[in-house]
Design a protein around this motif. Structure first.
Motif, PDB file in Angstrom:
ATOM      1  N   SER A 159       0.931  -1.082   0.137  1.00  0.00           N
ATOM      2  CA  SER A 159       0.033  -0.025   0.171  1.00  0.00           C
ATOM      3  C   SER A 159       0.841   1.163   0.077  1.00  0.00           C
ATOM      4  CB  SER A 159      -1.011  -0.080   1.200  1.00  0.00           C
ATOM      5  OG  SER A 159      -0.349  -0.273   2.392  1.00  0.00           O
ATOM      6  N   GLY A 160       1.971   0.992   0.437  1.00  0.00           N
ATOM      7  CA  GLY A 160       3.120   2.110   0.136  1.00  0.00           C
ATOM      8  C   GLY A 160       3.816   2.412  -1.010  1.00  0.00           C
ATOM      9  N   GLY A 205      -0.236   2.498  -3.552  1.00  0.00           N
ATOM     10  CA  GLY A 205       0.786   3.443  -3.106  1.00  0.00           C
ATOM     11  C   GLY A 205       0.583   4.564  -2.465  1.00  0.00           C
ATOM     12  N   GLY A 206      -0.980   4.647  -2.119  1.00  0.00           N
ATOM     13  CA  GLY A 206      -1.275   5.947  -1.522  1.00  0.00           C
ATOM     14  C   GLY A 206      -1.411   5.739   0.054  1.00  0.00           C
ATOM     15  N   ALA A 207      -0.915   4.847   0.676  1.00  0.00           N
ATOM     16  CA  ALA A 207      -0.835   4.681   2.014  1.00  0.00           C
ATOM     17  C   ALA A 207      -2.358   4.153   2.377  1.00  0.00           C
ATOM     18  CB  ALA A 207      -0.886   6.314   2.891  1.00  0.00           C
ATOM     19  N   ALA A 381       0.813  10.098 -12.575  1.00  0.00           N
ATOM     20  CA  ALA A 381      -0.605  10.070 -12.076  1.00  0.00           C
ATOM     21  C   ALA A 381      -1.185   8.700 -12.450  1.00  0.00           C
ATOM     22  CB  ALA A 381      -1.494  11.057 -12.769  1.00  0.00           C
ATOM     23  N   ALA A 382      -0.376   7.578 -12.858  1.00  0.00           N
ATOM     24  CA  ALA A 382      -1.029   6.442 -13.057  1.00  0.00           C
ATOM     25  C   ALA A 382      -1.238   5.649 -11.709  1.00  0.00           C
ATOM     26  CB  ALA A 382       0.003   5.440 -13.867  1.00  0.00           C
ATOM     27  N   THR A 383      -0.468   6.015 -10.870  1.00  0.00           N
ATOM     28  CA  THR A 383      -0.599   5.479  -9.698  1.00  0.00           C
ATOM     29  C   THR A 383      -0.165   6.532  -8.474  1.00  0.00           C
ATOM     30  OG1 THR A 383       1.632   4.581  -8.920  1.00  0.00           O
ATOM     31  CG2 THR A 383       0.347   3.084 -10.334  1.00  0.00           C
ATOM     32  N   PRO A 384      -0.618   6.395  -7.145  1.00  0.00           N
ATOM     33  CA  PRO A 384      -0.301   7.433  -6.284  1.00  0.00           C
ATOM     34  C   PRO A 384       1.214   7.808  -6.204  1.00  0.00           C
ATOM     35  CG  PRO A 384      -1.905   6.206  -5.142  1.00  0.00           C
ATOM     36  CD  PRO A 384      -1.324   5.376  -6.629  1.00  0.00           C
ATOM     37  N   PHE A 385       1.827   6.654  -6.389  1.00  0.00           N
ATOM     38  CA  PHE A 385       3.754   6.731  -6.307  1.00  0.00           C
ATOM     39  C   PHE A 385       4.075   7.780  -7.413  1.00  0.00           C
ATOM     40  CE2 PHE A 385       7.909   5.448  -7.243  1.00  0.00           C
ATOM     41  CZ  PHE A 385       8.514   5.364  -6.146  1.00  0.00           C
ATOM     42  N   LYS A 466       5.087  15.929  -0.468  1.00  0.00           N
ATOM     43  CA  LYS A 466       6.337  15.266  -0.579  1.00  0.00           C
ATOM     44  C   LYS A 466       6.376  13.856  -0.914  1.00  0.00           C
ATOM     45  CE  LYS A 466       8.881  17.980   2.903  1.00  0.00           C
ATOM     46  NZ  LYS A 466       7.944  19.052   3.175  1.00  0.00           N
ATOM     47  N   TYR A 467       5.361  13.213  -0.488  1.00  0.00           N
ATOM     48  CA  TYR A 467       5.221  11.620  -0.662  1.00  0.00           C
ATOM     49  C   TYR A 467       4.693  11.433  -1.758  1.00  0.00           C
ATOM     50  CZ  TYR A 467       6.051  10.130   4.410  1.00  0.00           C
ATOM     51  OH  TYR A 467       6.564  10.236   5.734  1.00  0.00           O
ATOM     52  N   PHE A 468       3.508  12.377  -2.439  1.00  0.00           N
ATOM     53  CA  PHE A 468       2.407  11.978  -3.392  1.00  0.00           C
ATOM     54  C   PHE A 468       2.606  13.063  -4.527  1.00  0.00           C
ATOM     55  CE2 PHE A 468       0.804   9.878   0.558  1.00  0.00           C
ATOM     56  CZ  PHE A 468       1.147   8.650   0.217  1.00  0.00           C
ATOM     57  N   ARG A 469       3.303  14.171  -4.349  1.00  0.00           N
ATOM     58  CA  ARG A 469       3.473  15.348  -5.354  1.00  0.00           C
ATOM     59  C   ARG A 469       1.897  15.731  -5.662  1.00  0.00           C
ATOM     60  NH1 ARG A 469       8.248  16.466  -8.556  1.00  0.00           N
ATOM     61  NH2 ARG A 469       7.225  16.116 -10.380  1.00  0.00           N
ATOM     62  N   GLY A 470       1.580  15.746  -7.127  1.00  0.00           N
ATOM     63  CA  GLY A 470       0.265  16.257  -7.506  1.00  0.00           C
ATOM     64  C   GLY A 470      -0.900  15.398  -7.010  1.00  0.00           C
TER      65      GLY A 470
END
Ligand code: FDA
Length: 501
Positions: A159-160, A205-207, A381-385, A466-470
């Motif tokens: 999930s991260g 990837g979005g916590a 933007a395809a995944t949160p990462f 910081k973790y996810f930008r836009g």
């Protein structure tokens, strides 16, 4: 009896109606401490911290659904623990005074591999080692791209994001997730279709802790050749490490995707650790033409199968494949970590200064993971990462101190990390200064809970961008879709953003 005690009593009564009592632990249960501590991976969190009032160890989805419904009804929050490797321990402790229960997924950890379709269902409570082992048993030509440490839990790791030695060939663990089973804040059991595309996007990837409890993940497995080659070439400063690391920055992110060379920089030594998807014979000409400065040669090659490379790389040359099933880890040092991303190669003079920092008393280490290849070719933007095209490499900073001092030690080591991180600011990504969500660091910022009892979207930007930008904003909108009341929250969970507000 106070109203909060009454609420917590009725929480326990509610749980007891649906969950067998041997799966529930209160602070007075004889095994409460051993169950809690079994999933703590950083001794500094054994003491001086807000502990859960209950621990629940569900064995199936209905127990998890009941825990959510009982928690909501009685105003008790849940923290979700899979492997317990969170760098800030947020899966089992709270920075702030809070009455909460830990839902520990240690009993939900099956791995079902279907070699014919090259897919697997992996439960969140499995470790990476258990997952790799099951994949290895299913045949020699399939693998999965995830982290190096076998005791890391699937739940938090996927999930991260989740990356390891196959990241240049196959991207993140989260990039290879094709379905998931989620229990949401209403206690519903959802799959990819029923949770909706925004929430499914967010889980990868979005916590995960922000959106519910992921019970299981369907992943696509990836192809590896029967023989892979591993090497580890150390170079000291007196042997030219400053030049070789400087050169590595230009080489490593643009090598063929089959070749991954990371660097562990500690003291006055840089160790170049590599996994190549092929034989030594095929690797040598690539190294000679692309990175002759390293001086790697045939005697450095170790050929093996991919599954053998897993213990070899992380646990050492004498470790066996069975060793990756071991869920316990040494607890002799506490640690503190943080991360950076580098988009423009750092100059030689700066590397020289960095080695100066690493020579100081109480210095820690750096791990440099090169990107490029598949991880860099996925759209931001395809995944949160978001750390994709243009990233040369990730830096992880880590420092250690003896666990003997309990939760309070490590002042000098923490100060080293803080000061070194400040020194690095001009040389790493900016606006925002990027960080990897799975290397969680509360020094980057914490949520502020507003008057309505909901975490503030604006305050969360400090760490969230910081973790996810836009992608932070879309994550917050996905959070509002599935958990607008902010039931699932911690010090760095995604706050809900209701569209139009
Ligand atoms: P843990 O159980 O502590 O959970 C971490 C977070 O995820 C918490 O907020 C938790 O609530 C949430 N969570 C856990 N399970 C969940 C679920 N089922 N549903 C919803 N939310 C859930 N990373 C990497 O990319 N590559 C690597 O090689 C390594 N190596 C590594 C080595 C060591 C020794 C450590 C300590 C850490 C790493 N990591 C890493 C970082 C690792 O990926 C990160 O800490 C993961 O979040 C750990 O997942 P766990 O399930 O073990 O943690």
């Amino acid at each position: 009896m106070s109203s909060s005690m009454a609420a917590t009593d009725s929480f326990l009564q509610c749980l007891s109606a649906s969950i067998p009592s041997q799966l529930l632990y209160t602070q007075s249960s004889p095994s409460y401490t051993s169950v809690l501590d079994a999933g703590i991976r950083n001794p500094k969190f054994l003491t001086n911290t807000t502990r859960p009032v209950w621990i629940i160890t569900p064995t199936n989805a209905s127990h998890v659904q009941a825990a959510v419904l009982c928690g909501r009804r009685n105003g008790v929050r849940l923290r979700i623990r899979s492997g317990g490797h969170d760098y800030e321990g947020l899966s089992y402790r709270s920075e702030r005074p809070e009455t909460f229960a830990v839902l520990d997924l240690v009993n939900i950890r099956a791995v079902r591999v279907d070699a014919a379709s090259a897919t697997a269902w992996v439960d969140s409570g499995a470790t990476l080692g258990e997952m790799y082992y099951a994949i290895g048993k299913a045949g020699g030509r399939i693998a999965f791209p995830a982290g190096l440490c076998p005791t890391v839990g699937v739940g938090g790791h996927f999930s991260g994001g989740g990356f390891g030695m196959l990241l240049r060939k196959y991207g993140l663990a989260a990039d290879n997730v094709v379905d998931a089973v989620l229990v949401d804040a209403k206690g519903r059991l959802l799959d990819k279709n029923s949770m909706g595309s925004d929430v499914f996007w967010a889980l990868r990837g979005g916590a995960g802790e922000s959106f519910g409890i992921v019970l299981s993940w369907k992943v696509k497995l990836v192809a590896v050749p029967p023989t892979v080659t591993v090497f580890n070439v150390p170079v000291t400063v007196s042997q030219g490490a400053i030049d070789v690391v400087t050169r590595w920055q230009a080489v490593a992110p643009s090598l063929p995707d089959d070749l991954f060379i990371r660097v562990l920089v500690q003291g006055q030594r840089a160790s170049f650790q590599s996994l190549y998807l092929g034989t030594c014979d095929a690797l040598l000409p690539v190294m000679r033409s692309r990175f002759p400065e390293l001086g790697m040669n045939r005697s450095d090659c170790r050929e093996m199968t991919w599954i053998q490379s897993v213990p070899y790389i992380y646990l050492g040359s004498s470790a066996t494949v069975e060793d990756i099933l071991n869920r316990t880890i040494a607890m002799d040092t506490s640690n503190k970590a943080t991360s950076d991303y580098v988009r423009q190669a750092i100059g030689r003079d700066t590397w020289s200064a960095i080695f100066g920092w690493l020579a100081r008393p109480n210095a820690g280490l750096m791990i440099l993971d090169p990107y490029g290849g598949q991880i860099g070719s996925v759209a931001e933007a395809a995944t949160p990462f978001p750390h994709r095209g243009g990233v040369l490499y990730n830096i992880q900073y880590m420092n250690f101190w003896s666990a003997a001092g309990g939760g309070g030690g490590g002042a000098a080591q923490r100060a080293w990390i803080r000061d070194f991180y400040a020194f690095m600011a001009p040389f790493v990504s900016k606006d925002p200064r990027e960080a990897y969500a799975n290397y969680r660091d509360l020094d980057l910022g914490e949520n502020v809970v507003g008057a309505g009892g909901v975490s503030s979207y604006d305050a969360g930007k400090v760490w969230g961008e910081k973790y996810f930008r836009g992608n932070y904003q879309r994550l917050a909108m996905a959070k509002a879709q599935i958990d607008a009341d902010d039931y699932f929250r911690n010090e760095q969970s995604i706050p809900p953003l209701v569209a139009g507000k």
